[in-house]
Design a protein around this motif. Structure first.
Motif, mmCIF file in Angstrom:
data_model
loop_
_atom_site.group_PDB
_atom_site.id
_atom_site.type_symbol
_atom_site.label_atom_id
_atom_site.label_comp_id
_atom_site.label_asym_id
_atom_site.label_seq_id
_atom_site.Cartn_x
_atom_site.Cartn_y
_atom_site.Cartn_z
ATOM 1 N N ASP A 59 -96.383 70.366 55.462
ATOM 2 C CA ASP A 59 -96.390 70.717 56.881
ATOM 3 C C ASP A 59 -97.700 70.370 57.576
ATOM 4 N N ASP A 60 -98.674 69.825 56.844
ATOM 5 C CA ASP A 60 -99.876 69.312 57.520
ATOM 6 C C ASP A 60 -99.619 67.892 58.019
ATOM 7 N N MET A 61 -98.343 67.471 57.953
ATOM 8 C CA MET A 61 -97.868 66.184 58.477
ATOM 9 C C MET A 61 -98.493 65.011 57.735
ATOM 10 N N ARG A 62 -98.507 65.134 56.412
ATOM 11 C CA ARG A 62 -99.052 64.077 55.570
ATOM 12 C C ARG A 62 -98.132 63.816 54.381
ATOM 13 N N PHE A 63 -98.216 62.588 53.873
ATOM 14 C CA PHE A 63 -97.551 62.181 52.640
ATOM 15 C C PHE A 63 -98.612 62.035 51.568
ATOM 16 N N THR A 64 -98.275 62.394 50.345
ATOM 17 C CA THR A 64 -99.139 62.142 49.205
ATOM 18 C C THR A 64 -98.289 61.480 48.132
ATOM 19 N N PRO A 65 -98.614 60.262 47.731
ATOM 20 C CA PRO A 65 -99.685 59.421 48.277
ATOM 21 C C PRO A 65 -99.278 58.843 49.644
ATOM 22 N N SER A 66 -100.283 58.396 50.370
ATOM 23 C CA SER A 66 -100.008 57.791 51.678
ATOM 24 C C SER A 66 -99.865 56.271 51.558
ATOM 25 N N VAL A 86 -90.548 73.254 56.743
ATOM 26 C CA VAL A 86 -89.647 72.667 57.738
ATOM 27 C C VAL A 86 -89.053 71.374 57.173
ATOM 28 N N LEU A 87 -87.971 70.915 57.779
ATOM 29 C CA LEU A 87 -87.342 69.667 57.378
ATOM 30 C C LEU A 87 -88.316 68.505 57.545
ATOM 31 N N HIS A 88 -88.368 67.635 56.544
ATOM 32 C CA HIS A 88 -89.127 66.389 56.629
ATOM 33 C C HIS A 88 -88.229 65.268 56.140
ATOM 34 N N GLU A 89 -88.620 64.050 56.434
ATOM 35 C CA GLU A 89 -87.877 62.887 55.966
ATOM 36 C C GLU A 89 -88.839 61.755 55.677
ATOM 37 N N VAL A 90 -88.362 60.799 54.904
ATOM 38 C CA VAL A 90 -89.106 59.562 54.720
ATOM 39 C C VAL A 90 -88.158 58.442 55.125
ATOM 40 N N VAL A 91 -88.680 57.541 55.955
ATOM 41 C CA VAL A 91 -87.928 56.375 56.409
ATOM 42 C C VAL A 91 -88.791 55.157 56.124
ATOM 43 N N LEU A 92 -88.256 54.205 55.359
ATOM 44 C CA LEU A 92 -88.972 52.964 55.072
ATOM 45 C C LEU A 92 -88.731 51.992 56.221
ATOM 46 N N ASN A 134 -87.396 43.712 47.337
ATOM 47 C CA ASN A 134 -87.194 42.286 47.063
ATOM 48 C C ASN A 134 -87.847 41.360 48.085
ATOM 49 N N ARG A 135 -88.689 41.893 48.946
ATOM 50 C CA ARG A 135 -89.418 41.086 49.927
ATOM 51 C C ARG A 135 -90.906 41.433 49.849
ATOM 52 N N ALA A 136 -91.738 40.416 49.668
ATOM 53 C CA ALA A 136 -93.188 40.655 49.596
ATOM 54 C C ALA A 136 -93.742 40.934 50.988
ATOM 55 N N GLY A 137 -94.803 41.737 51.035
ATOM 56 C CA GLY A 137 -95.469 42.007 52.304
ATOM 57 C C GLY A 137 -96.017 43.419 52.362
ATOM 58 N N SER A 138 -96.531 43.750 53.534
ATOM 59 C CA SER A 138 -97.037 45.098 53.796
ATOM 60 C C SER A 138 -96.066 45.789 54.736
ATOM 61 N N PHE A 139 -95.656 46.998 54.367
ATOM 62 C CA PHE A 139 -94.642 47.723 55.119
ATOM 63 C C PHE A 139 -95.077 49.168 55.288
ATOM 64 N N ASP A 140 -94.252 49.946 55.948
ATOM 65 C CA ASP A 140 -94.621 51.312 56.297
ATOM 66 C C ASP A 140 -93.510 52.292 55.963
ATOM 67 N N PHE A 141 -93.855 53.564 55.972
ATOM 68 C CA PHE A 141 -92.880 54.647 55.887
ATOM 69 C C PHE A 141 -93.390 55.781 56.751
ATOM 70 N N ALA A 142 -92.473 56.625 57.201
ATOM 71 C CA ALA A 142 -92.867 57.712 58.100
ATOM 72 C C ALA A 142 -91.813 58.807 58.090
ATOM 73 N N CYS A 143 -92.217 59.958 58.608
ATOM 74 C CA CYS A 143 -91.287 61.042 58.899
ATOM 75 C C CYS A 143 -91.015 60.954 60.391
ATOM 76 N N LEU A 144 -89.749 60.795 60.752
ATOM 77 C CA LEU A 144 -89.391 60.612 62.156
ATOM 78 C C LEU A 144 -88.759 61.850 62.776
ATOM 79 N N VAL A 145 -88.886 63.001 62.101
ATOM 80 C CA VAL A 145 -88.491 64.252 62.726
ATOM 81 C C VAL A 145 -89.358 64.394 63.970
ATOM 82 N N ALA A 146 -88.762 64.835 65.065
ATOM 83 C CA ALA A 146 -89.470 64.902 66.355
ATOM 84 C C ALA A 146 -90.857 65.531 66.214
#
Length: 161
Positions: A59-66, A86-92, A134-146
């Motif tokens: 709930d400190d709005m962080r992922f470990t690891p980031s 509270v509800l959290h999610e991960v979206v790639l 299956n795709r090389a590169g730099s990408f992100d993930f996040a919690c998109l709960v409002a």
């Protein structure tokens, strides 16, 4: 005429709700949708997972690891643990896709959705997200709960060739 318009709007709402369900269900009687290639990979199969990476959400709005690293072609089980209250999610995704999705969530905060590249986890629970990177590169993930994305609940991953 108004009755037909009402029925058409209801049908659209039912269709939209079905496509954006937070619950992972088997949709009895319907064939599972084929995995869709994304810029950051494609849904993986449990039998092909070579390792597990645990992503903890708090709930400190962080992922470990980031941040985490994977090899191109590797199928990984992302074990997503919600250690908060509270509800959290991960979206790639990519930074652009996550920002677009976050904007949509701000407009429709109660919108439910479920795709292979996301996991919604209730407080104190965990879920597995299986992904083939299956795709090389730099990408992100996040919690998109409002409000969570805006509070900095995001991370990144690198897929090396």
């Amino acid at each position: 005429m108004k009755a037909l318009q009402f029925i058409a709007v209801c049908a659209l709402l039912v269709s939209a709700t079905a496509s954006f369900s937070h619950e992972k269900s088997s949709h009895h009687g319907q064939a599972a949708a084929a995995p869709q290639q994304q810029a950051w990979g494609i849904a993986g199969e449990a039998a092909k997972a070579t390792r597990t990476i645990t992503l903890r959400m708090t709930d400190d709005m962080r992922f470990t690891p980031s941040h985490f690293n994977v090899q191109r072609g590797e199928t990984v089980r992302l074990r997503v643990q919600n250690q908060g209250q509270v509800l959290h999610e991960v979206v790639l995704g990519t930074q652009a896709s996550l920002e677009q999705h976050a904007a949509m969530m701000r407009e429709h905060p109660g919108m439910e959705h479920a795709e292979a590249h996301m996991a919604h986890v209730k407080p104190g629970r965990k879920d597995d997200l299986l992904w083939n990177f299956n795709r090389a590169g730099s990408f992100d993930f996040a919690c998109l709960v409002a409000g969570h994305f805006e509070a900095g609940m995001r991370g990144s991953f690198t897929v090396t060739p």
